[in-house]
Design a protein around this motif. Structure first.
Motif, PDB file in Angstrom:
ATOM      1  N   ILE A 156       0.843  -1.200   0.000  1.00  0.00           N
ATOM      2  CA  ILE A 156       0.000   0.000   0.000  1.00  0.00           C
ATOM      3  C   ILE A 156       0.876   1.247   0.000  1.00  0.00           C
ATOM      4  O   ILE A 156       2.031   1.200   0.443  1.00  0.00           O
ATOM      5  CB  ILE A 156      -0.985   0.005   1.200  1.00  0.00           C
ATOM      6  CG1 ILE A 156      -2.078   1.057   0.991  1.00  0.00           C
ATOM      7  CG2 ILE A 156      -0.269   0.210   2.517  1.00  0.00           C
ATOM      8  CD1 ILE A 156      -3.278   0.900   1.919  1.00  0.00           C
ATOM      9  N   THR A 159       4.257   4.684  -4.268  1.00  0.00           N
ATOM     10  CA  THR A 159       4.280   5.914  -5.069  1.00  0.00           C
ATOM     11  C   THR A 159       4.731   5.609  -6.495  1.00  0.00           C
ATOM     12  O   THR A 159       5.660   4.823  -6.684  1.00  0.00           O
ATOM     13  CB  THR A 159       5.251   6.924  -4.405  1.00  0.00           C
ATOM     14  OG1 THR A 159       4.754   7.230  -3.108  1.00  0.00           O
ATOM     15  CG2 THR A 159       5.365   8.209  -5.195  1.00  0.00           C
ATOM     16  N   ILE A 365       4.380  12.356   7.684  1.00  0.00           N
ATOM     17  CA  ILE A 365       3.895  10.971   7.803  1.00  0.00           C
ATOM     18  C   ILE A 365       4.889   9.963   7.211  1.00  0.00           C
ATOM     19  O   ILE A 365       5.126   8.896   7.771  1.00  0.00           O
ATOM     20  CB  ILE A 365       2.545  10.832   7.059  1.00  0.00           C
ATOM     21  CG1 ILE A 365       1.492  11.747   7.670  1.00  0.00           C
ATOM     22  CG2 ILE A 365       2.080   9.378   7.061  1.00  0.00           C
ATOM     23  CD1 ILE A 365       0.228  11.886   6.822  1.00  0.00           C
ATOM     24  N   GLN A 371       6.081  10.241  15.488  1.00  0.00           N
ATOM     25  CA  GLN A 371       6.163   9.473  16.735  1.00  0.00           C
ATOM     26  C   GLN A 371       7.358   8.533  16.728  1.00  0.00           C
ATOM     27  O   GLN A 371       8.069   8.398  17.723  1.00  0.00           O
ATOM     28  CB  GLN A 371       4.889   8.633  16.950  1.00  0.00           C
ATOM     29  CG  GLN A 371       3.645   9.448  17.269  1.00  0.00           C
ATOM     30  CD  GLN A 371       2.874   9.827  16.025  1.00  0.00           C
ATOM     31  OE1 GLN A 371       3.421   9.890  14.928  1.00  0.00           O
ATOM     32  NE2 GLN A 371       1.596  10.103  16.171  1.00  0.00           N
TER      33      GLN A 371
HETATM   34  C1  LIG Z   1       1.916  10.204   0.183  1.00  0.00           C
HETATM   35  C2  LIG Z   1       2.561   8.958   0.692  1.00  0.00           C
HETATM   36  C3  LIG Z   1       3.510   8.318  -0.090  1.00  0.00           C
HETATM   37  C4  LIG Z   1       4.075   7.112   0.352  1.00  0.00           C
HETATM   38  N1  LIG Z   1       4.948   6.451  -0.472  1.00  0.00           N
HETATM   39  C5  LIG Z   1       5.367   5.214  -0.131  1.00  0.00           C
HETATM   40  C6  LIG Z   1       6.125   4.418  -1.046  1.00  0.00           C
HETATM   41  O1  LIG Z   1       6.443   4.845  -2.161  1.00  0.00           O
HETATM   42  N2  LIG Z   1       6.479   3.166  -0.675  1.00  0.00           N
HETATM   43  C7  LIG Z   1       6.151   2.649   0.541  1.00  0.00           C
HETATM   44  O2  LIG Z   1       6.524   1.511   0.821  1.00  0.00           O
HETATM   45  N3  LIG Z   1       5.433   3.377   1.454  1.00  0.00           N
HETATM   46  C8  LIG Z   1       5.022   4.642   1.135  1.00  0.00           C
HETATM   47  N4  LIG Z   1       4.265   5.381   2.011  1.00  0.00           N
HETATM   48  C9  LIG Z   1       3.877   4.780   3.279  1.00  0.00           C
HETATM   49  C10 LIG Z   1       4.449   5.471   4.496  1.00  0.00           C
HETATM   50  O3  LIG Z   1       5.829   5.203   4.592  1.00  0.00           O
HETATM   51  C11 LIG Z   1       3.639   5.010   5.697  1.00  0.00           C
HETATM   52  O4  LIG Z   1       2.350   5.582   5.583  1.00  0.00           O
HETATM   53  C12 LIG Z   1       4.267   5.383   6.986  1.00  0.00           C
HETATM   54  O5  LIG Z   1       5.439   4.661   7.159  1.00  0.00           O
HETATM   55  C13 LIG Z   1       3.329   5.133   8.155  1.00  0.00           C
HETATM   56  O6  LIG Z   1       2.870   3.811   8.135  1.00  0.00           O
HETATM   57  P1  LIG Z   1       1.302   3.504   8.270  1.00  0.00           P
HETATM   58  O7  LIG Z   1       0.602   4.450   7.361  1.00  0.00           O
HETATM   59  O8  LIG Z   1       1.056   2.078   8.059  1.00  0.00           O
HETATM   60  O9  LIG Z   1       0.976   3.921   9.763  1.00  0.00           O
HETATM   61  P2  LIG Z   1       0.706   2.952  10.996  1.00  0.00           P
HETATM   62  O10 LIG Z   1       1.873   2.034  11.195  1.00  0.00           O
HETATM   63  O11 LIG Z   1      -0.636   2.360  10.852  1.00  0.00           O
HETATM   64  O12 LIG Z   1       0.690   4.017  12.201  1.00  0.00           O
HETATM   65  C14 LIG Z   1      -0.463   4.829  12.439  1.00  0.00           C
HETATM   66  C15 LIG Z   1      -0.131   5.832  13.537  1.00  0.00           C
HETATM   67  O13 LIG Z   1       0.231   5.145  14.740  1.00  0.00           O
HETATM   68  C16 LIG Z   1       1.506   5.586  15.189  1.00  0.00           C
HETATM   69  N5  LIG Z   1       2.215   4.476  15.812  1.00  0.00           N
HETATM   70  C17 LIG Z   1       2.291   3.185  15.389  1.00  0.00           C
HETATM   71  N6  LIG Z   1       3.054   2.476  16.238  1.00  0.00           N
HETATM   72  C18 LIG Z   1       3.501   3.338  17.182  1.00  0.00           C
HETATM   73  C19 LIG Z   1       4.344   3.215  18.328  1.00  0.00           C
HETATM   74  N7  LIG Z   1       4.871   2.054  18.690  1.00  0.00           N
HETATM   75  N8  LIG Z   1       4.579   4.310  19.079  1.00  0.00           N
HETATM   76  C20 LIG Z   1       4.017   5.516  18.741  1.00  0.00           C
HETATM   77  N9  LIG Z   1       3.214   5.675  17.693  1.00  0.00           N
HETATM   78  C21 LIG Z   1       2.959   4.603  16.929  1.00  0.00           C
HETATM   79  C22 LIG Z   1       2.223   6.057  13.930  1.00  0.00           C
HETATM   80  O14 LIG Z   1       3.291   6.949  14.241  1.00  0.00           O
HETATM   81  C23 LIG Z   1       1.080   6.717  13.177  1.00  0.00           C
HETATM   82  O15 LIG Z   1       0.847   8.017  13.675  1.00  0.00           O
HETATM   83  C24 LIG Z   1       3.718   6.594   1.611  1.00  0.00           C
HETATM   84  C25 LIG Z   1       2.773   7.259   2.414  1.00  0.00           C
HETATM   85  C26 LIG Z   1       2.189   8.422   1.955  1.00  0.00           C
HETATM   86  C27 LIG Z   1       1.144   9.101   2.812  1.00  0.00           C
END
Ligand SMILES: Cc1cc2nc3c(=O)[nH]c(=O)nc-3n(C[C@H](O)[C@H](O)[C@H](O)COP(=O)(O)OP(=O)(O)OC[C@H]3O[C@@H](n4cnc5c(N)ncnc54)[C@H](O)[C@@H]3O)c2cc1C
Length: 388
Positions: A156, A159, A365, A371
């Motif tokens: 997911i 990009t 993000i 975090q």
């Molecule tokens: C525009 C965009 C482009 C991107 N491009 C790519 C790409 O090209 N390739 C790719 O692989 N990924 C990509 N990403 C993904 C991006 O790296 C992830 O969205 C990001 O790493 C956060 O992961 P998640 O969305 O699964 O958040 P989650 O892991 O679901 O976390 C949700 C929230 O909970 C917090 N959280 C979770 N665990 C903890 C903890 N232990 N302590 C404190 N807080 C916690 C997080 O900090 C966050 O605020 C992209 C994201 C965006 C929005």
């Protein structure tokens, strides 16, 4: 101690700024609204030789360091195109690092020149819906066959997967519970994005519409042995090498975008006259903008410090993370303040700041959240217990 840019580094910034000047607000607004990938911008950067800035000279790259790449990306994001401009070429700058360091000579010769020339585009697929930031919990699996692997799974937020010819992908080749460490058993592949086996579905999102984000469904994608990067099971370790450069580059991009928003805010504050004087004569307008200048400037020096440590092969984890955190916050604040400076016109697309504000959430993000950066600093700099 010399902390100024060298003449060569200034020349990089100047020539990138010149290229960016060829793409005006109308161009970026059109890409954002359509939405459409900024192919012309990508081509212009490729033609000027910038897509291989950090890649080996013998393969057509410039062989420069992360500091030069950061200076370039700072200028790219500052030139009006913000994160749409930066993300259209970002992967080229840090993504192939694992191939440069761990690829065979044959792989480097086959994989890197088409990226440097801009003939091919690649996407980078690590994040998964069920794993999130806990990368060791990814489920995409590469099952061994006679002469390669069969990949199945779901990624997911990938990009540029709509545009990409190639995919750099992390998959499990062994179950998490079977390894000595959770980071064992993951393997990195760089292979054709075969659309008969991979479905790419665009995610409608808040900003940077020009550069697509996607959910990627992989169903029995065959990957030959020659597309595996390095040894089986060590993919996560290879990716760690490129984490700090990526954070440094994202910081530089955020700061560039923030500076653009700030410049637009200051220009409007000089010109807009209300109550018989320019609004910028009011301290309530001046001070937040001045504060943003300071925040962006400090983040920039942290960013260059991290890059210089990385390029001189010193440890830079704390600085790279700090630069990413500070740069993203400073950019978001600069956009918010610039928008408020514009009053109602800040909300109008014509003044561009709303586009920059929407994009300024991205570095807060991705690729890692605030975090997790704070937890990294707490644990690794302040010697506090790991919190997760
Ligand atoms: C525009 C965009 C482009 C991107 N491009 C790519 C790409 O090209 N390739 C790719 O692989 N990924 C990509 N990403 C993904 C991006 O790296 C992830 O969205 C990001 O790493 C956060 O992961 P998640 O969305 O699964 O958040 P989650 O892991 O679901 O976390 C949700 C929230 O909970 C917090 N959280 C979770 N665990 C903890 C903890 N232990 N302590 C404190 N807080 C916690 C997080 O900090 C966050 O605020 C992209 C994201 C965006 C929005």
């Amino acid at each position: 101690m010399d902390i100024s840019l060298s003449p060569d580094q200034r020349a990089i910034a100047d020539s990138v700024a010149k290229i960016c000047a060829g793409f005006d607000d109308a161009y970026w607004t059109a890409c954002d609204s359509a939405p459409r990938f900024p192919h012309e911008f990508h081509r212009a950067m490729a033609d000027a030789g910038f897509l291989g800035i950090t890649m080996p000279v013998e393969l057509g790259g410039a062989g420069l360091g992360v500091a030069e790449a950061a200076i370039m990306m700072h200028e790219v994001a500052r030139g009006g195109g913000g994160f749409a401009a930066a993300s259209s070429i970002h992967l080229n700058i840090f993504g192939p690092h694992a191939i440069v360091v761990h690829g065979t000579d044959e792989q480097k010769e086959r994989m890197l020149p088409p990226l440097i020339s801009g003939e091919q585009k690649a996407c980078f697929a690590v994040t998964e819906p069920n794993a999130g930031l806990d990368t060791t919990s990814i489920e995409t699996f590469a099952r061994r066959t006679n002469d390669g692997y069969m990949l199945c799974g779901r990624k997911i937020w990938t990009t540029t997967a709509q545009e990409a010819d190639k995919i750099l992908i992390l998959a499990r080749t062994a179950k998490k519970e079977d390894g000595r460490k959770p980071t064992d058993g993951m393997t990195l592949f760089y292979t054709d994005l075969d659309r008969s086996k991979v479905e790419v579905r665009r995610i409608p999102k808040m900003g940077r519409a020009a550069v697509d984000s996607n959910t990627v469904f992989i169903d029995d994608l065959f990957v030959p042995d020659e597309d595996r990067i390095g040894e089986e099971g060590k993919g996560f370790r290879y990716l760690l090498d490129s984490l700090n450069p990526e954070r440094i580059l994202i910081a530089a991009e955020a700061i560039g975008l923030g500076r653009d928003a700030l410049a637009r805010g200051a220009a409007y504050a000089r010109e807009r006259v209300v109550f018989g004087r320019p609004i910028g004569q009011n301290q309530g307008i001046q001070h937040p903008l001045a504060e943003s200048w300071m925040a962006l400037e400090s983040a920039w020096w942290m960013c260059l410090r991290a890059a210089s440590l990385y390029d001189s092969k010193q440890s830079c984890g704390a600085e790279a993370n700090a630069a990413k955190f500070l740069g993203a916050r400073a950019a978001f604040d600069a956009c918010t303040r610039s928008m408020l400076t514009h009053g109602g016109m800040g909300y109008a697309k014509e003044y561009q700041v709303e586009r920059l504000l929407r994009e300024s959430m991205i570095p807060r993000i991705a690729p890692v959240t605030e975090q997790l950066i704070l937890s990294f600093i707490a644990e690794n700099v302040l010697d506090l217990p790991k919190s997760y």
